[in-house]
Scaffold this active site. Structure first.
Site, PDB file in Angstrom:
ATOM      1  N   GLY A   1       3.114   7.300  -1.154  1.00 16.31           N
ATOM      2  CA  GLY A   1       4.219   7.897  -1.910  1.00 16.31           C
ATOM      3  C   GLY A   1       3.700   8.766  -3.047  1.00 16.31           C
TER       4      GLY A   1
ATOM      5  CG  PHE B   1      -0.163   0.258   2.527  1.00 11.27           C
ATOM      6  CD1 PHE B   1       0.439  -0.786   3.215  1.00 11.27           C
ATOM      7  CD2 PHE B   1      -0.039   1.536   3.042  1.00 11.27           C
ATOM      8  CE1 PHE B   1       1.152  -0.558   4.384  1.00 11.27           C
ATOM      9  CE2 PHE B   1       0.676   1.778   4.211  1.00 11.27           C
ATOM     10  CZ  PHE B   1       1.269   0.721   4.879  1.00 11.27           C
ATOM     11  CE  LYS B   2       4.739   1.812   4.699  1.00 13.14           C
ATOM     12  NZ  LYS B   2       4.682   2.867   5.738  1.00 13.14           N
ATOM     13  CG  PHE B   3       2.508   3.160  -5.730  1.00 10.67           C
ATOM     14  CD1 PHE B   3       3.661   3.619  -6.346  1.00 10.67           C
ATOM     15  CD2 PHE B   3       1.285   3.413  -6.331  1.00 10.67           C
ATOM     16  CE1 PHE B   3       3.590   4.310  -7.553  1.00 10.67           C
ATOM     17  CE2 PHE B   3       1.210   4.106  -7.528  1.00 10.67           C
ATOM     18  CZ  PHE B   3       2.358   4.545  -8.145  1.00 10.67           C
TER      19      PHE B   3
END
Lengths: 326, 326
Positions: A54, A49-51
């Site tokens: 970001g 999910f970090k995309f």
């Protein structure tokens, strides 16, 4: 930090972040004793999910700031999320990583277009000192992994999708279990659901021995973990809940849930067998709580967010083989 | 068999079959030398595209016929697809399976609500004889795995989704690689793309030694495989192309592609590492062709359908470990 920022982030992410599906399996329902809906963020770009966070943070910068570049400290999923988001914006990205991080993660981060700066963790070098020097010299903008409103807004878009996709399946209430590190995803989803599915309640889930958020919510004050290493669930191990995320979680979340490492690995194996997805140990704690801690969960249906899938082949192979007979 | 049947099937599948996403990875693009779009039907209900055809066929029956029940012969993905589709319609399903089929597949098919009837393959018992006797006694409708218009129509809905999802990514032409057994999915997708993305061209992909479709297309006449066992790609091993599917493939498909078993396993390992999905060997041959046979493919982008994910833990574990260093 409010719902409008999440909706604005969703607009910026549209066509760039992946809208992950909501998966189900009658076999998992039977284990859990209720309907289990799985949000597989392991299928997100860069495998976590970090995309979302970001992309949200990079896209929120004005053009001159973005052109100057961004910087992040991370040896894991945040590094890759920021690296790809920056690359797709044509913005330079510096990722500060420990020199002893797995070579594959360093290589991947470079391959996604980032400049990797290594620091000597063992030798006592401070990543902040290394990062600050580069940032000031080049005018880079720091993107924090969770204590950053636009990052929380990006992660919160997961919650907008859960509200809509669960409603399509007739599910409008119950617990939403989220694998929780610093709380960026957890607080973002909680804000989104407060607006779009107010009968749903977010519950942070953590591995045993690293239950800082659960203890913080119980005591009403930020608590720390005694140690930050020694868990296969490394992706969600953080020192303590964030200064911005903790008040949101306090206001919006139910009590935390804690699972054993063995339960997390068992959930990984079941996600392989029944959902055909690859989940990392830290990304499987929410599903583990849904499957094995049903007595602490409310509702006829439960949502579990599988937050990432960046797991070594050896760990994955050993896990699915070990639980094959179950 | 025509596009209207596929569009009608899509209406019946809406809200029941899963709309699988279209996945990408810059790492796979680099290996292939072009953009690779992966349609992960391993994420479909029951772990393969077969649920689409099963649902389409069961839902197309009039109510009295459906209430009487359906029957299928299969030891694999078709069994599970039909079993779940029938169960969700409240229709009885009998699945005729060889007594020496893997116990897990027998158990799964039963758990999905079907009555499993075993026959003694080794002792020379004919599944058709066993099945015919039950069908006549109970008035069951046979659902063939590929030589059945409503099954082809259901599989073809995958093609409608590919056309739309690829267009959203700006891809409107190029080769669409499909793992091919009897040709139900391949011909269904080809019909859908003829209507909705006429500049795309379907190419069937098969494992070495089991390239009946490729040889049939080349010679213009139905050719058989010399053997039907001995491949890890068991999910897509059939005696010969179907009587209904071969004319469609002849008219609409480009030449077939053939990959080695090792290439299929390598593609499985890369799908694990880069896409976080679980693909079975037979479901990985199209991706293998996209990655390792680029010289025989046309276009700046290629679509590969990963058709299923029902793979034993041991095979999967061995494969991802073997290719870990690549």
């Amino acid at each position: 930090m409010n719902i409008d920022m999440i909706r604005a982030a969703a607009q910026r992410l549209k066509g760039h972040a992946r809208r992950t599906p909501l998966l189900t399996s009658p076999f998992l329902d039977e284990i859990a004793g209720r309907q289990v809906l799985v949000k597989p963020e392991c299928l997100q770009h860069t495998g976590s999910f970090k995309f979302r966070g970001g992309w949200s943070a990079v896209s929120a910068l004005d053009e001159a700031t973005r052109k100057a570049g961004v910087i992040a400290f991370s040896s894991g999923n945040h590094a890759q999320g920021v690296a790809l988001a920056a690359a797709k914006h044509g913005a330079p990205a510096v990722i500060v990583m420990p020199a002893d991080a797995p070579k594959l993660k360093i290589d991947n981060t470079r391959a996604l277009g980032a400049e990797v700066v290594l620091y000597d963790r063992a030798g006592g070098e401070s990543r902040e000192a290394v990062g600050d020097a580069i940032s000031q010299e080049r005018g880079l903008t720091l993107i924090r992994p969770y204590d950053e409103p636009q990052v929380i807004a990006g992660q919160g878009t997961t919650g907008l999708e859960i509200a809509q996709q669960a409603a399509e399946l007739g599910v409008n209430d119950g617990d939403v279990l989220v694998c929780c590190g610093g709380g960026g995803l957890t607080s973002g989803i909680a804000l989104a659901l407060e607006a779009d599915a107010p009968a749903m309640r977010v519950r942070p889930v953590e591995p045993e021995g690293f239950d800082d958020v659960t203890r913080s919510l119980a005591s009403g004050e930020i608590q720390s973990n005694a140690t930050q290493s020694g868990s296969l669930c490394d992706a969600i191990i953080t020192p303590a809940p964030g200064e911005s995320t903790f008040p949101l979680m306090s206001r919006l979340c139910g009590t935390g849930l804690v699972v054993s490492e063995d339960e997390a690995l068992h959930a990984m194996a079941l996600a392989f067998k029944r959902l055909k997805i690859v989940v990392e140990p830290g990304g499987a704690v929410a599903l583990a709580a849904a499957l094995f801690h049903g007595d602490k969960i409310e509702g006829d249906a439960v949502v579990a967010v599988c937050t990432g899938g960046n797991v070594d082949a050896e760990v994955f192979a050993n896990t699915i083989t070990k639980f094959d007979k179950h």
